[in-house]
Design a protein around this motif. Structure first.
Motif, short mmCIF file in Angstrom:
data_model
loop_
_atom_site.label_atom_id
_atom_site.label_comp_id
_atom_site.label_asym_id
_atom_site.label_seq_id
_atom_site.Cartn_x
_atom_site.Cartn_y
_atom_site.Cartn_z
N ALA A 250 0.82 -1.21 0.00
CA ALA A 250 0.00 0.00 0.00
C ALA A 250 0.86 1.26 0.00
O ALA A 250 0.48 2.28 -0.59
CB ALA A 250 -0.93 -0.01 1.21
N THR A 251 2.02 1.19 0.65
CA THR A 251 2.90 2.35 0.74
C THR A 251 4.05 2.29 -0.27
O THR A 251 4.93 3.15 -0.26
CB THR A 251 3.49 2.47 2.16
OG1 THR A 251 4.21 1.27 2.47
CG2 THR A 251 2.37 2.67 3.17
N VAL A 252 4.04 1.25 -1.11
CA VAL A 252 5.10 1.02 -2.10
C VAL A 252 6.47 1.06 -1.42
O VAL A 252 7.42 1.70 -1.88
CB VAL A 252 5.04 2.04 -3.26
CG1 VAL A 252 5.84 1.53 -4.46
CG2 VAL A 252 3.62 2.31 -3.68
N ASP A 253 6.57 0.37 -0.30
CA ASP A 253 7.82 0.31 0.47
C ASP A 253 8.33 -1.13 0.46
O ASP A 253 8.06 -1.90 1.36
CB ASP A 253 7.57 0.78 1.90
CG ASP A 253 8.85 0.75 2.74
OD1 ASP A 253 9.94 0.61 2.14
OD2 ASP A 253 8.75 0.84 3.98
N ALA A 254 9.08 -1.49 -0.58
CA ALA A 254 9.56 -2.86 -0.72
C ALA A 254 10.54 -3.24 0.38
O ALA A 254 10.71 -4.43 0.68
CB ALA A 254 10.20 -3.07 -2.09
N ASP A 255 11.20 -2.25 0.98
CA ASP A 255 12.20 -2.56 2.00
C ASP A 255 11.61 -3.26 3.21
O ASP A 255 12.31 -3.99 3.92
CB ASP A 255 12.90 -1.27 2.45
CG ASP A 255 13.79 -0.70 1.36
OD1 ASP A 255 14.12 -1.44 0.42
OD2 ASP A 255 14.14 0.50 1.45
N SER A 256 10.33 -3.03 3.49
CA SER A 256 9.71 -3.66 4.66
C SER A 256 8.99 -4.95 4.31
O SER A 256 8.52 -5.64 5.22
CB SER A 256 8.72 -2.69 5.32
OG SER A 256 7.67 -2.36 4.43
N ALA A 257 8.89 -5.28 3.04
CA ALA A 257 8.16 -6.48 2.62
C ALA A 257 9.12 -7.66 2.50
O ALA A 257 9.45 -8.09 1.40
CB ALA A 257 7.46 -6.24 1.29
N THR A 258 9.57 -8.15 3.63
CA THR A 258 10.53 -9.26 3.62
C THR A 258 9.99 -10.45 4.39
O THR A 258 10.73 -11.10 5.12
CB THR A 258 11.87 -8.81 4.19
OG1 THR A 258 11.66 -8.27 5.51
CG2 THR A 258 12.52 -7.76 3.32
N GLY A 259 8.72 -10.73 4.25
CA GLY A 259 8.15 -11.93 4.83
C GLY A 259 8.24 -11.97 6.35
O GLY A 259 8.11 -10.96 7.04
N LEU A 260 8.49 -13.17 6.86
CA LEU A 260 8.54 -13.37 8.31
C LEU A 260 9.64 -12.54 8.95
O LEU A 260 9.46 -11.95 10.02
CB LEU A 260 8.74 -14.85 8.62
CG LEU A 260 8.80 -15.23 10.10
CD1 LEU A 260 7.53 -14.83 10.83
CD2 LEU A 260 9.07 -16.72 10.26
N ASP A 261 10.79 -12.48 8.30
CA ASP A 261 11.90 -11.70 8.85
C ASP A 261 11.50 -10.23 9.01
O ASP A 261 11.73 -9.61 10.05
CB ASP A 261 13.12 -11.82 7.94
CG ASP A 261 14.29 -10.99 8.44
OD1 ASP A 261 14.85 -11.33 9.49
OD2 ASP A 261 14.63 -9.99 7.77
N GLY A 262 10.88 -9.67 7.98
CA GLY A 262 10.45 -8.28 8.07
C GLY A 262 9.41 -8.06 9.14
O GLY A 262 9.43 -7.06 9.86
N ALA A 263 8.47 -9.03 9.28
CA ALA A 263 7.44 -8.91 10.30
C ALA A 263 8.05 -8.95 11.70
O ALA A 263 7.67 -8.16 12.58
CB ALA A 263 6.42 -10.03 10.13
N LEU A 264 8.99 -9.85 11.92
CA LEU A 264 9.61 -9.96 13.24
C LEU A 264 10.46 -8.73 13.55
O LEU A 264 10.51 -8.27 14.70
CB LEU A 264 10.45 -11.23 13.33
CG LEU A 264 9.67 -12.55 13.24
CD1 LEU A 264 10.61 -13.74 13.41
CD2 LEU A 264 8.55 -12.61 14.27
N ARG A 265 11.13 -8.20 12.54
CA ARG A 265 11.92 -6.99 12.77
C ARG A 265 11.02 -5.79 13.05
O ARG A 265 11.40 -4.89 13.81
CB ARG A 265 12.84 -6.73 11.57
CG ARG A 265 13.97 -7.74 11.47
CD ARG A 265 14.89 -7.52 10.29
NE ARG A 265 15.85 -8.61 10.24
CZ ARG A 265 16.99 -8.64 10.95
NH1 ARG A 265 17.29 -7.62 11.73
NH2 ARG A 265 17.80 -9.66 10.87
N THR A 266 9.83 -5.78 12.45
CA THR A 266 8.87 -4.73 12.78
C THR A 266 8.44 -4.84 14.24
O THR A 266 8.34 -3.84 14.95
CB THR A 266 7.64 -4.84 11.86
OG1 THR A 266 8.06 -4.67 10.49
CG2 THR A 266 6.62 -3.77 12.20
#
Length: 300
Positions: A250-266
């Motif tokens: 939605a925000t066109v931010d590919a840097d945060s779209a890294t699956g489980l790793d990205g979710a856990l880092r969030t």
């Protein structure tokens, strides 16, 4: 998704009237399902799948409680990171090839299940919807196991992927016409799978997948509760993954779209991050316990 092993006895597929009938059209699939080699390989696959969950749980704990550098520059806290851990261990390449073969066996078994039990579909109605839903789940499970088999083989060959590769992939998809819609749709599917896991754990719908009649009541209760915790918390993690990927689209931010790793880092960036990551790690470890019990005492 349900991880099933080949049953010792064959079962009839549902006919057009919804009743069990002999599946004469799949003699090869019937023989394959009774194959001891496939059964043992699928059991090894479940053990390997449990190991992946345990390693991801350990990586999540490192992300939560490790030193600052480990939390920002460490391995990805997902299956890619788990494969990296195996690759860097003694006999790493051999372990990865064994895992690849075992996961390929699980993938093959799911394909056999489709041929054995879903060659004919009941007529319109509730049974038809249930049968089609089961086909979708079985095919999805086969794709997951196949992906893990390929990932393990690539890791054994030194072709590893990480956060940067995932970001580039998402960035490329977002650049397609309608790419945002596609990524959001995938994210919603992941959320749906997560909700399914939560529901399955909450309602204990997995208990008929494990034969624990020969174990003590205390151990039976432990496995049951472990399965509940594992399914619910893994489902929560998947919902989080889908939400993060959808937000990235939605925000066109590919840097945060890294699956489980990205979710856990969030999660890790929040005030309660370490505690929440510990809860997720506990859930993944509990799900690994369910897989171990499933591999030891499966029900067809």
């Amino acid at each position: 998704m349900r991880a099933t092993l080949p049953p010792a006895a064959t079962r009839g597929a549902a006919g057009a009237n919804g009743e069990g009938v002999a599946d004469d059209g799949a003699p090869l699939a019937q023989r394959a399902a009774r194959s001891p080699a496939l059964r043992h390989t699928a059991r090894a696959g479940l053990l390997g799948y449990a190991l992946i969950h345990l390693l991801v749980a350990w990586l999540a704990l490192q992300l939560a409680w490790g030193p600052g550098r480990a939390r920002t520059e460490g391995r990805s806290a997902d299956q890619a990171g788990a494969l990296d851990v195996l690759a860097e261990s003694p006999f790493g390449d051999g372990l990865l090839w064994v895992l690849a073969v075992a996961m390929a066996g699980l993938c093959l078994w799911q394909a056999v299940e489709v041929l054995r039990h879903h060659r004919s579909v009941p007529g319109p109605g509730r049974q038809r919807r249930q049968a089609l839903a089961q086909v979708v789940k079985t095919v999805g499970t086969a794709v997951l196991y196949g992906f893990l088999a390929v990932s393990a083989a690539r890791a054994a060959l030194g072709l590893r992927s990480g956060r940067r590769e995932e970001q580039e992939t998402v960035r490329g998809v977002l650049a397609w016409p309608g790419g945002q819609v596609l990524v959001v749709a995938v994210a919603l599917v992941v959320v749906g799978i997560g909700v399914y896991h939560v529901r399955k754990g909450w309602r204990s719908d997995f208990v008929d997948e494990i034969d624990l009649t020969a174990v003590s009541p205390a151990l039976r209760t432990l496995v049951h509760r472990s399965g509940q915790v594992g399914f619910v918390l893994k489902g929560v993690a998947l919902v989080l993954v889908g939400a993060v990927v959808a937000w990235a689209a939605a925000t066109v931010d590919a840097d945060s779209a890294t699956g489980l790793d990205g979710a856990l880092r969030t999660l890790a960036t929040g005030l309660l991050g370490p505690g929440l990551l510990t809860v997720v790690a506990t859930g993944l470890a509990a799900f690994a316990g369910y897989l171990l019990a499933r591999a030891r005492a499966p029900v067809g």
